[in-house]
Motif scaffolding. Structure first.
Motif, PDB file in Angstrom:
ATOM      1  N   GLN A   1       0.841  -1.191   0.000  1.00 14.95           N
ATOM      2  CA  GLN A   1       0.000   0.000   0.000  1.00 14.95           C
ATOM      3  C   GLN A   1       0.881   1.248   0.000  1.00 14.95           C
ATOM      4  N   VAL A   2       0.523   2.188  -0.844  1.00 18.38           N
ATOM      5  CA  VAL A   2       1.199   3.482  -0.905  1.00 18.38           C
ATOM      6  C   VAL A   2       0.130   4.539  -0.721  1.00 18.38           C
ATOM      7  N   SER A   3       0.305   5.434   0.262  1.00 19.06           N
ATOM      8  CA  SER A   3      -0.758   6.379   0.587  1.00 19.06           C
ATOM      9  C   SER A   3      -0.193   7.715   1.036  1.00 19.06           C
ATOM     10  N   GLY A   4      -1.080   8.598   1.480  1.00 16.77           N
ATOM     11  CA  GLY A   4      -0.653   9.926   1.908  1.00 16.77           C
ATOM     12  C   GLY A   4      -0.072  10.713   0.756  1.00 16.77           C
ATOM     13  N   ASP A   5       1.064  11.384   0.999  1.00 15.99           N
ATOM     14  CA  ASP A   5       1.762  12.137  -0.045  1.00 15.99           C
ATOM     15  C   ASP A   5       3.026  11.418  -0.483  1.00 15.99           C
ATOM     16  N   ALA A   6       3.044  10.114  -0.320  1.00 17.64           N
ATOM     17  CA  ALA A   6       4.232   9.328  -0.642  1.00 17.64           C
ATOM     18  C   ALA A   6       4.573   9.412  -2.123  1.00 17.64           C
ATOM     19  N   ARG A   7       5.883   9.258  -2.420  1.00 17.36           N
ATOM     20  CA  ARG A   7       6.379   9.295  -3.795  1.00 17.36           C
ATOM     21  C   ARG A   7       7.223   8.048  -4.054  1.00 17.36           C
ATOM     22  N   ILE A   8       6.875   7.312  -5.117  1.00 14.79           N
ATOM     23  CA  ILE A   8       7.649   6.148  -5.534  1.00 14.79           C
ATOM     24  C   ILE A   8       8.151   6.467  -6.947  1.00 14.79           C
ATOM     25  N   LEU A   9       9.469   6.617  -7.101  1.00 10.94           N
ATOM     26  CA  LEU A   9      10.017   7.149  -8.338  1.00 10.94           C
ATOM     27  C   LEU A   9      11.138   6.255  -8.895  1.00 10.94           C
ATOM     28  N   ASP A  10      11.580   6.600 -10.095  1.00 10.53           N
ATOM     29  CA  ASP A  10      12.701   5.914 -10.744  1.00 10.53           C
ATOM     30  C   ASP A  10      12.422   4.417 -10.881  1.00 10.53           C
ATOM     31  N   ASP A  11      13.334   3.572 -10.385  1.00  9.00           N
ATOM     32  CA  ASP A  11      13.170   2.121 -10.479  1.00  9.00           C
ATOM     33  C   ASP A  11      12.801   1.500  -9.136  1.00  9.00           C
ATOM     34  N   ALA A  12      12.266   2.304  -8.239  1.00  8.54           N
ATOM     35  CA  ALA A  12      11.938   1.820  -6.896  1.00  8.54           C
ATOM     36  C   ALA A  12      10.801   0.806  -6.934  1.00  8.54           C
TER      37      ALA A  12
ATOM     38  N   THR B   1      10.767  10.184   5.731  1.00  6.30           N
ATOM     39  CA  THR B   1      11.815   9.245   5.348  1.00  6.30           C
ATOM     40  C   THR B   1      12.117   9.350   3.856  1.00  6.30           C
ATOM     41  N   VAL B   2      13.397   9.334   3.505  1.00  5.31           N
ATOM     42  CA  VAL B   2      13.830   9.313   2.110  1.00  5.31           C
ATOM     43  C   VAL B   2      14.726   8.099   1.913  1.00  5.31           C
ATOM     44  N   LEU B   3      14.311   7.205   1.041  1.00  2.74           N
ATOM     45  CA  LEU B   3      15.084   6.008   0.726  1.00  2.74           C
ATOM     46  C   LEU B   3      15.513   6.074  -0.729  1.00  2.74           C
ATOM     47  N   CYS B   4      16.792   5.875  -0.979  1.00  2.00           N
ATOM     48  CA  CYS B   4      17.290   5.977  -2.345  1.00  2.00           C
ATOM     49  C   CYS B   4      18.413   4.971  -2.546  1.00  2.00           C
ATOM     50  N   ARG B   5      19.250   5.216  -3.574  1.00  2.00           N
ATOM     51  CA  ARG B   5      20.338   4.302  -3.903  1.00  2.00           C
ATOM     52  C   ARG B   5      19.815   2.868  -4.004  1.00  2.00           C
ATOM     53  N   GLN B   6      20.411   1.942  -3.270  1.00  2.00           N
ATOM     54  CA  GLN B   6      19.969   0.543  -3.303  1.00  2.00           C
ATOM     55  C   GLN B   6      19.435   0.122  -1.930  1.00  2.00           C
ATOM     56  N   ALA B   7      18.602   0.978  -1.372  1.00  2.00           N
ATOM     57  CA  ALA B   7      18.015   0.683  -0.063  1.00  2.00           C
ATOM     58  C   ALA B   7      17.268  -0.644  -0.092  1.00  2.00           C
ATOM     59  N   GLN B   8      17.401  -1.411   0.987  1.00  2.00           N
ATOM     60  CA  GLN B   8      16.719  -2.692   1.139  1.00  2.00           C
ATOM     61  C   GLN B   8      16.006  -2.670   2.491  1.00  2.00           C
ATOM     62  N   ILE B   9      14.715  -2.339   2.449  1.00  2.00           N
ATOM     63  CA  ILE B   9      13.952  -2.178   3.686  1.00  2.00           C
ATOM     64  C   ILE B   9      12.899  -3.279   3.766  1.00  2.00           C
ATOM     65  N   GLY B  10      13.178  -4.274   4.622  1.00  2.00           N
ATOM     66  CA  GLY B  10      12.250  -5.389   4.754  1.00  2.00           C
ATOM     67  C   GLY B  10      11.633  -5.514   6.131  1.00  2.00           C
TER      68      GLY B  10
ATOM     69  N   GLN C   1       4.813  11.553   4.005  1.00  2.00           N
ATOM     70  CA  GLN C   1       5.582  12.252   2.973  1.00  2.00           C
ATOM     71  C   GLN C   1       6.802  11.448   2.529  1.00  2.00           C
ATOM     72  N   ALA C   2       6.812  10.168   2.806  1.00  2.00           N
ATOM     73  CA  ALA C   2       7.974   9.341   2.488  1.00  2.00           C
ATOM     74  C   ALA C   2       8.244   9.300   0.986  1.00  2.00           C
ATOM     75  N   LYS C   3       9.521   9.193   0.642  1.00  2.00           N
ATOM     76  CA  LYS C   3       9.933   9.135  -0.758  1.00  2.00           C
ATOM     77  C   LYS C   3      10.857   7.939  -0.948  1.00  2.00           C
ATOM     78  N   VAL C   4      10.563   7.134  -1.970  1.00  2.00           N
ATOM     79  CA  VAL C   4      11.378   5.969  -2.304  1.00  2.00           C
ATOM     80  C   VAL C   4      11.782   6.122  -3.767  1.00  2.00           C
ATOM     81  N   SER C   5      13.089   6.141  -4.034  1.00  2.00           N
ATOM     82  CA  SER C   5      13.538   6.415  -5.403  1.00  2.00           C
ATOM     83  C   SER C   5      14.773   5.597  -5.766  1.00  2.00           C
ATOM     84  N   GLU C   6      15.275   5.844  -6.989  1.00  2.00           N
ATOM     85  CA  GLU C   6      16.423   5.125  -7.545  1.00  2.00           C
ATOM     86  C   GLU C   6      16.138   3.625  -7.545  1.00  2.00           C
ATOM     87  N   GLN C   7      17.036   2.792  -6.980  1.00  2.00           N
ATOM     88  CA  GLN C   7      16.805   1.338  -6.995  1.00  2.00           C
ATOM     89  C   GLN C   7      16.323   0.811  -5.641  1.00  2.00           C
ATOM     90  N   ALA C   8      15.789   1.671  -4.819  1.00  2.00           N
ATOM     91  CA  ALA C   8      15.362   1.275  -3.480  1.00  2.00           C
ATOM     92  C   ALA C   8      14.206   0.271  -3.534  1.00  2.00           C
TER      93      ALA C   8
END
Length: 294
Positions: free
Chosen positions: A134-145, A175-184, A156-163
């Motif tokens: 689920q993605v909600s609020g003002d969240a942003r899922i960008l790039d190859d995330a 929260t801002v997750l980018c690069r090759q973040a691995q959040i499990g 307001q969380a943002k997930v981008s690049e290869q995260a």
């Protein structure tokens, strides 16, 4: 339509969804993967599906309310788009996915499975949302995330690049997750606010390449690089180097513990809790052997 012929029409075939009458569509011309005469999915009104481009609704998919499917976007399977949501670009919504409220899906984004995107959330680029995510609020899922499994990204969380966010992880706040973040799991990242001038946010997160990476205050890189960067920039950012050091140590203790799956009460050895090797995964190997874990 500015004189352009319509590419589809509403048939007399109807269904009732959420108290609204939806009509099956029929293609009037051939375009994209659609042939003239082919029956499509369901819409409430012509405003739900553009008469231009290759946008189409297949099978049992539905668009209603103030929702818009535009450009070359595709709905198929049992997907639903409602509220004031928009799906455009070359985006594809399939499976039992639902796009609700004011959500925006664009680019080459893919939403499928049982996934839900709602609120003012945005999924763009090559972003993928699937499983029961689920993605909600003002969240942003960008790039190859990617967000999948039972994960949630909100506020307001943002997930981008290869995260990647997966498992039962809940990503929240600024929260801002980018690069090759691995959040499990919850312990795979740490959000700290009130840092430096303007009370900025720092996100420490598990990263497939860096081990632990940091985003915030104009910095993106490994936690070791951050500790070298912080003293030189603390005065300009109105921060305290000691506070940055403490934040980094706290993040390392939490994230390393999570990566190693340590039992409650088990602490990291001092030398391992403050690794200084360039290869962070060498430190992980060291900690495992230090603790006798295989």
């Amino acid at each position: 339509m500015n004189g352009n012929p319509k590419k589809y029409e509403l048939t007399q075939e109807q269904i009732l969804v959420q108290g609204r009458t939806l009509y099956r569509i029929r293609a009037l011309t051939s375009f994209g993967d659609v042939t003239a005469g082919a029956l499509g999915g369901w819409i409430e009104q012509e405003e739900n599906l553009s008469q231009q481009g290759n946008a189409w609704i297949f099978g049992h998919a539905k668009a209603y309310g103030g929702a818009v499917v535009d450009s070359d976007a595709i709905l198929c399977g049992n997907a639903e788009v409602s509220g004031s949501a928009m799906v455009y670009g070359s985006a594809k919504i399939s499976g039992n996915a639902k796009i609700l409220e004011q959500a925006r899906i664009s680019g080459n984004a893919r939403v499928y499975g049982e996934a839900v995107v709602c609120g003012n959330a945005v999924v763009a680029g090559n972003g993928k949302i699937f499983g029961h995510a689920q993605v909600s609020g003002d969240a942003r899922i960008l790039d190859d995330a990617e967000v999948y499994s039972n994960a949630q990204v909100l506020d307001q969380a943002k997930v981008s690049e290869q995260a990647q966010v997966f498992g039962d992880a809940v990503v929240y706040g600024n929260t801002v997750l980018c690069r090759q973040a691995q959040i499990g799991a919850p312990g795979d990242f740490l959000l700290l606010g009130g840092m430096g001038c303007g009370a900025q946010f720092l996100t420490f997160f598990r990263d497939a390449k860096e081990g632990i990476a940091v985003h915030g205050m104009g910095f993106v890189g490994s936690v070791e690089e951050f500790l070298k960067w912080a003293p030189e920039h603390s005065e300009a950012s109105g921060g305290n180097p000691a506070a940055y050091q403490a934040a980094a140590e706290l993040a390392k203790a939490q994230i390393l513990r999570n990566m190693l799956d340590l039992p409650a009460g088990q602490t990291l050895p001092q030398t391992a809790a403050t690794p200084n090797c360039q290869n962070h995964f060498y430190n992980i190997y060291f900690i495992r052997n230090y603790l006798g874990k295989n």
